[in-house]
Design a protein around this motif. Structure first.
Motif, PDB file in Angstrom:
ATOM      1  N   GLN A 213       6.819 -18.287 -13.900  1.00 19.26           N
ATOM      2  CA  GLN A 213       6.458 -18.430 -12.490  1.00 19.26           C
ATOM      3  C   GLN A 213       6.472 -17.088 -11.762  1.00 19.26           C
ATOM      4  OE1 GLN A 213       8.498 -21.562 -10.401  1.00 19.26           O
ATOM      5  NE2 GLN A 213       8.103 -20.676  -8.392  1.00 19.26           N
ATOM      6  N   SER A 214       7.537 -16.308 -11.942  1.00 13.75           N
ATOM      7  CA  SER A 214       7.602 -15.005 -11.265  1.00 13.75           C
ATOM      8  C   SER A 214       6.529 -14.060 -11.781  1.00 13.75           C
ATOM      9  CB  SER A 214       8.990 -14.388 -11.438  1.00 13.75           C
ATOM     10  OG  SER A 214       9.300 -14.176 -12.797  1.00 13.75           O
ATOM     11  N   SER A 215       6.162 -14.195 -13.053  1.00 16.22           N
ATOM     12  CA  SER A 215       5.163 -13.290 -13.646  1.00 16.22           C
ATOM     13  C   SER A 215       3.763 -13.597 -13.143  1.00 16.22           C
ATOM     14  CB  SER A 215       5.219 -13.379 -15.175  1.00 16.22           C
ATOM     15  OG  SER A 215       6.470 -12.926 -15.658  1.00 16.22           O
ATOM     16  N   VAL A 216       3.395 -14.897 -13.079  1.00 17.47           N
ATOM     17  CA  VAL A 216       2.056 -15.214 -12.580  1.00 17.47           C
ATOM     18  C   VAL A 216       1.954 -14.867 -11.100  1.00 17.47           C
ATOM     19  CG1 VAL A 216       1.651 -17.004 -14.307  1.00 17.47           C
ATOM     20  CG2 VAL A 216       2.586 -17.655 -12.098  1.00 17.47           C
ATOM     21  N   PHE A 217       3.042 -15.038 -10.357  1.00 19.30           N
ATOM     22  CA  PHE A 217       3.049 -14.602  -8.963  1.00 19.30           C
ATOM     23  C   PHE A 217       2.890 -13.083  -8.897  1.00 19.30           C
ATOM     24  CE2 PHE A 217       5.330 -13.026  -5.217  1.00 19.30           C
ATOM     25  CZ  PHE A 217       4.674 -13.719  -4.214  1.00 19.30           C
ATOM     26  N   GLY A 218       3.561 -12.376  -9.806  1.00 20.47           N
ATOM     27  CA  GLY A 218       3.495 -10.921  -9.832  1.00 20.47           C
ATOM     28  C   GLY A 218       2.098 -10.393 -10.061  1.00 20.47           C
ATOM     29  N   ILE A 219       1.295 -11.101 -10.836  1.00 21.37           N
ATOM     30  CA  ILE A 219      -0.088 -10.653 -11.058  1.00 21.37           C
ATOM     31  C   ILE A 219      -0.827 -10.562  -9.729  1.00 21.37           C
ATOM     32  CG2 ILE A 219      -2.318 -11.312 -12.064  1.00 21.37           C
ATOM     33  CD1 ILE A 219      -0.760 -12.541 -14.411  1.00 21.37           C
ATOM     34  N   GLY A 220      -0.628 -11.547  -8.871  1.00 24.70           N
ATOM     35  CA  GLY A 220      -1.310 -11.544  -7.577  1.00 24.70           C
ATOM     36  C   GLY A 220      -0.852 -10.431  -6.663  1.00 24.70           C
ATOM     37  N   VAL A 221       0.464 -10.208  -6.572  1.00 27.10           N
ATOM     38  CA  VAL A 221       0.941  -9.158  -5.670  1.00 27.10           C
ATOM     39  C   VAL A 221       0.565  -7.777  -6.207  1.00 27.10           C
ATOM     40  CG1 VAL A 221       2.796 -10.563  -4.716  1.00 27.10           C
ATOM     41  CG2 VAL A 221       3.282  -9.093  -6.655  1.00 27.10           C
ATOM     42  N   CYS A 222       0.528  -7.628  -7.526  1.00 28.74           N
ATOM     43  CA  CYS A 222       0.078  -6.348  -8.099  1.00 28.74           C
ATOM     44  C   CYS A 222      -1.393  -6.099  -7.777  1.00 28.74           C
ATOM     45  CB  CYS A 222       0.291  -6.341  -9.609  1.00 28.74           C
ATOM     46  SG  CYS A 222       2.011  -6.180 -10.127  1.00 28.74           S
ATOM     47  N   ALA A 223      -2.211  -7.152  -7.856  1.00 35.01           N
ATOM     48  CA  ALA A 223      -3.625  -7.007  -7.518  1.00 35.01           C
ATOM     49  C   ALA A 223      -3.793  -6.566  -6.068  1.00 35.01           C
ATOM     50  CB  ALA A 223      -4.351  -8.332  -7.755  1.00 35.01           C
ATOM     51  N   GLN A 224      -3.042  -7.188  -5.167  1.00 35.10           N
ATOM     52  CA  GLN A 224      -3.116  -6.803  -3.755  1.00 35.10           C
ATOM     53  C   GLN A 224      -2.730  -5.344  -3.557  1.00 35.10           C
ATOM     54  OE1 GLN A 224      -0.619  -9.864  -1.870  1.00 35.10           O
ATOM     55  NE2 GLN A 224      -2.419 -10.530  -0.735  1.00 35.10           N
ATOM     56  N   SER A 225      -1.697  -4.917  -4.259  1.00 30.07           N
ATOM     57  CA  SER A 225      -1.211  -3.555  -4.096  1.00 30.07           C
ATOM     58  C   SER A 225      -2.193  -2.529  -4.660  1.00 30.07           C
ATOM     59  CB  SER A 225       0.154  -3.402  -4.779  1.00 30.07           C
ATOM     60  OG  SER A 225       0.639  -2.087  -4.671  1.00 30.07           O
ATOM     61  N   LEU A 226      -2.745  -2.815  -5.825  1.00 29.99           N
ATOM     62  CA  LEU A 226      -3.614  -1.843  -6.507  1.00 29.99           C
ATOM     63  C   LEU A 226      -5.010  -1.783  -5.904  1.00 29.99           C
ATOM     64  CD1 LEU A 226      -2.531  -2.637 -10.172  1.00 29.99           C
ATOM     65  CD2 LEU A 226      -1.941  -0.597  -8.842  1.00 29.99           C
TER      66      LEU A 226
ATOM     67  N   LYS B 235       0.804  -1.222   0.000  1.00 27.48           N
ATOM     68  CA  LYS B 235       0.000   0.000   0.000  1.00 27.48           C
ATOM     69  C   LYS B 235       0.840   1.277   0.000  1.00 27.48           C
ATOM     70  CE  LYS B 235      -3.645  -2.376  -0.255  1.00 27.48           C
ATOM     71  NZ  LYS B 235      -4.321  -2.451  -1.576  1.00 27.48           N
ATOM     72  N   CYS B 236       2.145   1.141  -0.117  1.00 27.88           N
ATOM     73  CA  CYS B 236       3.010   2.318  -0.230  1.00 27.88           C
ATOM     74  C   CYS B 236       2.847   2.907  -1.629  1.00 27.88           C
ATOM     75  CB  CYS B 236       4.449   1.921   0.017  1.00 27.88           C
ATOM     76  SG  CYS B 236       5.612   3.289  -0.118  1.00 27.88           S
ATOM     77  N   GLN B 237       2.821   4.231  -1.731  1.00 31.06           N
ATOM     78  CA  GLN B 237       2.531   4.886  -3.008  1.00 31.06           C
ATOM     79  C   GLN B 237       3.530   4.491  -4.089  1.00 31.06           C
ATOM     80  OE1 GLN B 237       2.291   9.149  -2.799  1.00 31.06           O
ATOM     81  NE2 GLN B 237       1.553   9.360  -4.889  1.00 31.06           N
ATOM     82  N   ILE B 238       4.821   4.461  -3.751  1.00 31.20           N
ATOM     83  CA  ILE B 238       5.827   4.108  -4.754  1.00 31.20           C
ATOM     84  C   ILE B 238       5.632   2.669  -5.202  1.00 31.20           C
ATOM     85  CG2 ILE B 238       8.292   3.784  -5.186  1.00 31.20           C
ATOM     86  CD1 ILE B 238       8.878   6.091  -3.334  1.00 31.20           C
ATOM     87  N   ALA B 239       5.357   1.768  -4.269  1.00 31.41           N
ATOM     88  CA  ALA B 239       5.135   0.363  -4.625  1.00 31.41           C
ATOM     89  C   ALA B 239       3.899   0.214  -5.509  1.00 31.41           C
ATOM     90  CB  ALA B 239       4.993  -0.483  -3.368  1.00 31.41           C
ATOM     91  N   GLN B 240       2.870   1.008  -5.258  1.00 26.75           N
ATOM     92  CA  GLN B 240       1.681   0.957  -6.103  1.00 26.75           C
ATOM     93  C   GLN B 240       1.991   1.458  -7.514  1.00 26.75           C
ATOM     94  OE1 GLN B 240      -1.075   3.175  -3.557  1.00 26.75           O
ATOM     95  NE2 GLN B 240      -2.141   1.265  -3.054  1.00 26.75           N
ATOM     96  N   GLN B 241       2.877   2.438  -7.617  1.00 25.82           N
ATOM     97  CA  GLN B 241       3.316   2.884  -8.944  1.00 25.82           C
ATOM     98  C   GLN B 241       4.066   1.775  -9.665  1.00 25.82           C
ATOM     99  OE1 GLN B 241       5.627   6.403  -8.177  1.00 25.82           O
ATOM    100  NE2 GLN B 241       3.857   7.619  -7.535  1.00 25.82           N
ATOM    101  N   TYR B 242       4.918   1.058  -8.925  1.00 23.49           N
ATOM    102  CA  TYR B 242       5.613  -0.087  -9.517  1.00 23.49           C
ATOM    103  C   TYR B 242       4.593  -1.123 -10.001  1.00 23.49           C
ATOM    104  CZ  TYR B 242       9.942   1.480  -7.157  1.00 23.49           C
ATOM    105  OH  TYR B 242      11.045   2.202  -6.724  1.00 23.49           O
TER     106      TYR B 242
END
Length: 473
Positions: free
Chosen positions: A284-297, A256-263
């Motif tokens: 593998q890293s990309s499909v995992f990344g979809i989930g962490v991006c969803a949580q952040s956004l 939830k940090c603003q810079i991380a949300q921009q990333y």
């Protein structure tokens, strides 16, 4: 040769040692003394690791002797076990006093930094960086900004030197003048470089988890420009994966940090695209990344990408070969990301705007349990318990007439006995939920449902219920 034979006869050996800024020098070493130092460092590290409370009384003298050997230039046979022992000393000190543990870390930090700066063997750098990451993980209080800056500076230096070496290897290969033996040496060197770069990502993750938002400014200024160079399509799949892992770690640590949300907003489209990569690691890293991006956004920020993201993830999960040895880790990370998205879209504040997500929960249950990626398995199985404890989500998972209850019991039975698949908290919650479901159904109906399970699974559920009831079932 005569000199070497004479030295060997006297109990010494001659080594060619490369020292940064000095060059290659011949060094005559008392190998018996080297072996004794190496064995002592290894033994002390093992004592601190396996008998930490008993070792506390010997910690001060041991650390004073071993930690300076992290910079031992005469032989890696001493330096490596000294480096590997240091995190165990710090963890041991933490048991005695957290301030003392932090003091041991600060004492070791100057040796870490100096040793990394002087080292140009990638495999030795990998050990140093792995040790540094472990030592940071043992800290309870966050690092100060001055220490963050020092560590990031050495990571920048290490990555910059690694990229220079990679360019040199690429130039040699492109010239076409090397033979097969030289090519094999270059390939081995690149593999060592890759492992070392991967370990810099581990240090970044440790720093982000330790210092949280205080780390982001330094990362953004110093390291993001380097990792950004790893992301383009013309970079090697390994470098793309290293960049993806690094951003995932930063976003996950500070969703939830603003810079991380921009990333996250910038990384999500790339993660979705690379989820179809031919490289298994990058997928593998990309499909995992979809989930962490969803949580952040969050549900609102992710909404415009949610349908496309779910389509990609489900195509991976439902593929005919999704559970093959090559693809199982990718598939389980995709299931983990779907879990994060469903959690987001069925949250009480967003569930009314995403009613279709509740319909997905029953399908999601069919993909469980996870058995290959132990980290994600623990996350997802904990979420299953969390969902079942929520009335609306539980109803969607169990379906009409509790028709999915045998599947829930089957998942519990396969997960509960295996500490790789769930932690103690999740085990306790599974017992509590199983008891609550039996109480809701009545023992007769519960026994009928359990009779549909294989004998081995049925006996596990009985054991869980006995534990929850404190007696027979």
């Amino acid at each position: 040769q005569d000199q070497a034979q004479a030295a060997a006869a006297a109990g010494y050996e001659i080594y060619q040692v490369h020292v940064r800024g000095v060059g290659t020098k011949s060094v005559v070493i008392n190998t018996a003394m080297i072996d004794a130092k190496a064995e002592a460092c290894e033994l002390l590290g093992n004592f601190a690791s396996h008998l930490p409370r008993a070792f506390v009384g010997y910690l001060k003298s041991s650390a004073e002797a071993v930690i300076p050997l992290m910079q031992y230039r005469m032989s890696p046979r001493v330096k490596i076990p000294a480096v590997q022992a240091t995190p165990h000393f710090i963890k041991c000190a933490m048991l005695k006093d957290m301030k003392e543990g932090r003091q041991y870390f600060l004492q070791s930090l100057e040796h870490y930094l100096a040793a990394i700066k002087a080292e140009d063997e990638p495999d030795h750098l990998t050990v140093l960086l792995n040790s540094l990451s472990d030592s940071i993980d043992h800290l309870v209080s966050p690092l100060e900004s001055s220490h963050i800056a020092l560590i990031d500076q050495i990571l920048v230096f290490t990555l910059s030197e690694a990229m220079k070496r990679r360019q040199e290897y690429g130039k040699l290969v492109s010239e076409g003048t090397i033979d097969d033996e030289e090519m094999a040496e270059i390939e081995e060197a690149v593999d060592n470089e890759n492992e070392m770069i991967g370990m810099t990502v581990a240090v970044v993750k440790s720093m982000a988890n330790n210092a949280k938002e205080a780390y982001l400014q330094s990362f953004h200024k110093n390291l993001l420009p380097i990792f950004s160079m790893f992301m383009p399509e013309n970079a090697s799949p390994f470098l793309q994966n290293a960049g993806a892992c690094c951003l995932c770690d930063i976003i996950e640590a500070l969703p939830k940090c603003q810079i991380a949300q921009q990333y996250a907003a910038r990384f999500l489209p790339l993660a979705m695209k690379n989820s179809m990569s031919e490289s298994i690691d990058l997928r593998q890293s990309s499909v995992f990344g979809i989930g962490v991006c969803a949580q952040s956004l969050g549900s609102e920020g992710f909404a415009s990408r949610s349908q496309d993201a779910m389509r990609i993830l489900m195509s991976i999960i439902n593929a005919a070969d999704s559970r093959s040895d090559d693809n199982s880790a990718v598939t389980e990370n995709a299931i983990s990301s779907v879990t994060k998205i469903l959690e987001l879209m069925t949250h009480r504040h967003s569930g009314e705007t995403h009613p279709q997500a509740f319909g997905m929960l029953g399908h999601w249950l069919d993909w469980l349990p996870l058995t290959q990626d132990y980290i994600e398995a623990k996350v997802v199985h904990a979420k299953l318990c969390e969902f079942l404890a929520d009335a609306k989500r539980s109803g969607a998972i169990l379906g009409e007439g509790n028709r999915k209850l045998p599947k829930v019991f089957s998942v519990f039975a396969r997960v509960y006995p295996d500490p790789n698949l769930c932690d103690e908290k999740t085990r306790g919650r599974m017992c509590h939920i199983a008891k609550a479901l039996v109480d809701q159904l009545g023992q007769a109906a519960a026994r009928e449902i359990m009779s549909r399970l294989p004998e081995e699974e049925r006996m596990v559920i009985v054991r869980m219920l006995q534990e929850a009831l404190g007696g027979g079932f």
